[in-house]
Design a protein around this motif. Structure first.
Motif, PDB file in Angstrom:
ATOM      1  N   SER A  26       5.824  -5.234  -1.573  1.00 47.80           N
ATOM      2  CA  SER A  26       5.565  -6.158  -2.676  1.00 47.80           C
ATOM      3  C   SER A  26       4.354  -5.631  -3.424  1.00 47.80           C
ATOM      4  N   ASP A  27       4.533  -5.365  -4.723  1.00 46.47           N
ATOM      5  CA  ASP A  27       3.420  -4.835  -5.494  1.00 46.47           C
ATOM      6  C   ASP A  27       3.626  -5.141  -6.967  1.00 46.47           C
ATOM      7  N   VAL A  52       6.570  -4.871  14.449  1.00 49.95           N
ATOM      8  CA  VAL A  52       6.291  -5.100  13.030  1.00 49.95           C
ATOM      9  C   VAL A  52       4.844  -4.729  12.743  1.00 49.95           C
ATOM     10  N   LEU A  53       4.634  -3.905  11.727  1.00 45.71           N
ATOM     11  CA  LEU A  53       3.300  -3.461  11.336  1.00 45.71           C
ATOM     12  C   LEU A  53       2.991  -3.987   9.940  1.00 45.71           C
ATOM     13  N   ASP A  54       1.905  -4.742   9.813  1.00 44.93           N
ATOM     14  CA  ASP A  54       1.434  -5.236   8.517  1.00 44.93           C
ATOM     15  C   ASP A  54       0.296  -4.332   8.078  1.00 44.93           C
ATOM     16  N   TYR A  55       0.620  -3.338   7.235  1.00 43.51           N
ATOM     17  CA  TYR A  55      -0.389  -2.365   6.805  1.00 43.51           C
ATOM     18  C   TYR A  55      -1.194  -2.944   5.637  1.00 43.51           C
ATOM     19  N   GLY A  56      -2.529  -2.921   5.772  1.00 39.98           N
ATOM     20  CA  GLY A  56      -3.381  -3.552   4.769  1.00 39.98           C
ATOM     21  C   GLY A  56      -3.296  -5.051   4.891  1.00 39.98           C
ATOM     22  N   CYS A  57      -3.474  -5.537   6.112  1.00 43.55           N
ATOM     23  CA  CYS A  57      -3.188  -6.943   6.439  1.00 43.55           C
ATOM     24  C   CYS A  57      -4.198  -7.923   5.873  1.00 43.55           C
ATOM     25  N   LEU A  91       4.212  -3.830   3.494  1.00 41.22           N
ATOM     26  CA  LEU A  91       3.270  -3.167   2.595  1.00 41.22           C
ATOM     27  C   LEU A  91       3.122  -4.076   1.383  1.00 41.22           C
ATOM     28  N   ILE A  92       2.278  -5.076   1.540  1.00 46.48           N
ATOM     29  CA  ILE A  92       2.215  -6.190   0.598  1.00 46.48           C
ATOM     30  C   ILE A  92       0.923  -6.105  -0.216  1.00 46.48           C
ATOM     31  N   ALA A  93       1.060  -5.811  -1.507  1.00 48.25           N
ATOM     32  CA  ALA A  93      -0.081  -5.711  -2.423  1.00 48.25           C
ATOM     33  C   ALA A  93      -1.105  -4.710  -1.914  1.00 48.25           C
ATOM     34  N   VAL A  94      -0.612  -3.596  -1.383  1.00 50.23           N
ATOM     35  CA  VAL A  94      -1.483  -2.532  -0.884  1.00 50.23           C
ATOM     36  C   VAL A  94      -1.564  -1.372  -1.873  1.00 50.23           C
ATOM     37  N   LEU A  95      -0.435  -0.952  -2.423  1.00 55.11           N
ATOM     38  CA  LEU A  95      -0.464   0.176  -3.351  1.00 55.11           C
ATOM     39  C   LEU A  95      -1.346  -0.105  -4.552  1.00 55.11           C
ATOM     40  N   THR A  96      -1.416  -1.349  -4.971  1.00 54.75           N
ATOM     41  CA  THR A  96      -2.281  -1.682  -6.106  1.00 54.75           C
ATOM     42  C   THR A  96      -3.749  -1.397  -5.813  1.00 54.75           C
ATOM     43  N   CYS A  97      -4.095  -1.308  -4.521  1.00 58.81           N
ATOM     44  CA  CYS A  97      -5.471  -1.039  -4.102  1.00 58.81           C
ATOM     45  C   CYS A  97      -5.722   0.449  -3.877  1.00 58.81           C
ATOM     46  N   ILE A  98      -4.691   1.290  -4.073  1.00 57.14           N
ATOM     47  CA  ILE A  98      -4.806   2.741  -3.888  1.00 57.14           C
ATOM     48  C   ILE A  98      -4.442   3.381  -5.218  1.00 57.14           C
ATOM     49  N   PRO A  99      -5.400   3.662  -6.076  1.00 57.40           N
ATOM     50  CA  PRO A  99      -5.064   4.059  -7.446  1.00 57.40           C
ATOM     51  C   PRO A  99      -4.521   5.475  -7.598  1.00 57.40           C
ATOM     52  N   ASP A 125      -2.291   8.985  -7.037  1.00 57.86           N
ATOM     53  CA  ASP A 125      -0.963   9.438  -6.633  1.00 57.86           C
ATOM     54  C   ASP A 125      -0.989  10.012  -5.218  1.00 57.86           C
ATOM     55  N   ASP A 126      -1.936  10.905  -4.952  1.00 59.83           N
ATOM     56  CA  ASP A 126      -1.984  11.576  -3.659  1.00 59.83           C
ATOM     57  C   ASP A 126      -2.254  10.591  -2.529  1.00 59.83           C
ATOM     58  N   GLY A 127      -3.127   9.625  -2.776  1.00 61.59           N
ATOM     59  CA  GLY A 127      -3.406   8.621  -1.748  1.00 61.59           C
ATOM     60  C   GLY A 127      -2.181   7.796  -1.422  1.00 61.59           C
ATOM     61  N   GLN A 128      -1.418   7.424  -2.432  1.00 63.24           N
ATOM     62  CA  GLN A 128      -0.199   6.658  -2.192  1.00 63.24           C
ATOM     63  C   GLN A 128       0.841   7.503  -1.459  1.00 63.24           C
ATOM     64  N   ARG A 129       1.000   8.755  -1.859  1.00 59.91           N
ATOM     65  CA  ARG A 129       1.975   9.618  -1.183  1.00 59.91           C
ATOM     66  C   ARG A 129       1.605   9.818   0.286  1.00 59.91           C
ATOM     67  N   THR A 130       0.328  10.016   0.553  1.00 59.20           N
ATOM     68  CA  THR A 130      -0.109  10.225   1.929  1.00 59.20           C
ATOM     69  C   THR A 130       0.187   9.002   2.782  1.00 59.20           C
ATOM     70  N   LEU A 131      -0.057   7.816   2.234  1.00 59.68           N
ATOM     71  CA  LEU A 131       0.231   6.590   2.968  1.00 59.68           C
ATOM     72  C   LEU A 131       1.726   6.452   3.240  1.00 59.68           C
ATOM     73  N   VAL A 132       2.548   6.645   2.230  1.00 62.55           N
ATOM     74  CA  VAL A 132       3.992   6.480   2.419  1.00 62.55           C
ATOM     75  C   VAL A 132       4.513   7.502   3.429  1.00 62.55           C
TER      76      VAL A 132
END
Length: 225
Positions: A140-141, A42-47, A107-115, A117-124
């Motif tokens: 969760s976001d 289990v990986l908690d990204y942006g822990c 991935l819990i309340a992490v995307l909200t910290c990456i404003p 589009d490209d940054g979110q796509r790269t992470l996913v």
């Protein structure tokens, strides 16, 4: 003039200073974890400070790793949650994991910290790389909120950042609330296993509605017993 989102997608300075003292409140639904092997990776990204990684360790998961960009947050996590292990990301979102080696990602309340589009796509894309076929991603976001305070700041910062839903907080973070259509596009190729909405408090203590999705990276059940 629009601000380059790529310069904001890793807000190291904020998360290693003001962000270190924040409290995070997004819950994890225990029923969504039923049937997952306690030995699963289990990986908690942006822990952050390790709240959820520690919780899963208490629930019997003994192969949990939390990762974050901020050394000060990771130090807090290690001190408060000795039942889990934590790693500082040197080149986010790159993970020092082989392809298909993770059974579940939080991935819990992490995307909200990456404003951006490209940054979110790269992470996913990176999370999809490390997930096993059939591995699960628990998201969760925050989608766009309906209250006047949020609508006002979406409008205030829309021209500055080029995306309705991106805004600045009073203490210096740049955050994003999402449209449902954007999340659907971002996670195209994942299968939706579960969805729900929950009430949460934001890191600055404001009430909000969070969207939670349980997504599968493929048609296998390798993450389960």
């Amino acid at each position: 003039m629009l601000i380059a989102m790529m310069d904001l997608d890793n807000q190291f300075g904020y998360w290693n200073s003001a962000g270190t003292s924040k409290t995070f409140g997004h819950p994890v639904e225990p029923s969504w974890l039923e049937g997952i092997d306690p030995q699963a990776s289990v990986l908690d990204y942006g822990c952050g400070y390790g709240r959820l990684a520690g919780l899963l360790a208490e629930w019997g998961f003994d192969n949990v790793e939390g990762v974050d960009v901020a050394p000060n947050l990771v130090a807090r996590a290690r001190a408060q949650q000795p039942g889990a292990r934590f790693t500082v990301l040197d080149a986010p979102p790159r993970l020092d994991r082989p392809d298909g080696s993770v059974d579940m990602v939080l991935l819990i309340a992490v995307l909200t910290c990456i404003p951006g589009d490209d940054g979110q796509r790269t992470l996913v894309t990176e999370l999809r790389r490390v997930l096993r076929p059939g591995g699960l991603l628990y998201l969760s976001d925050l989608c766009l909120q309906a209250d006047q305070r949020n609508r006002s700041r979406y409008q205030q910062f829309a021209a500055r950042y080029g995306t309705y839903g991106v805004f600045e907080t009073a203490d210096g973070a740049v955050c994003r609330h999402h449209t449902v259509d954007w999340l659907d596009d971002l996670f195209i190729g994942f299968d939706q296993v579960g969805t729900r909405e929950v009430s949460v408090d934001t890191m600055n203590g404001h009430p909000a509605r969070a969207t939670q999705l349980l997504l599968s990276a493929g048609p296998s059940d390798v993450a389960h017993r």
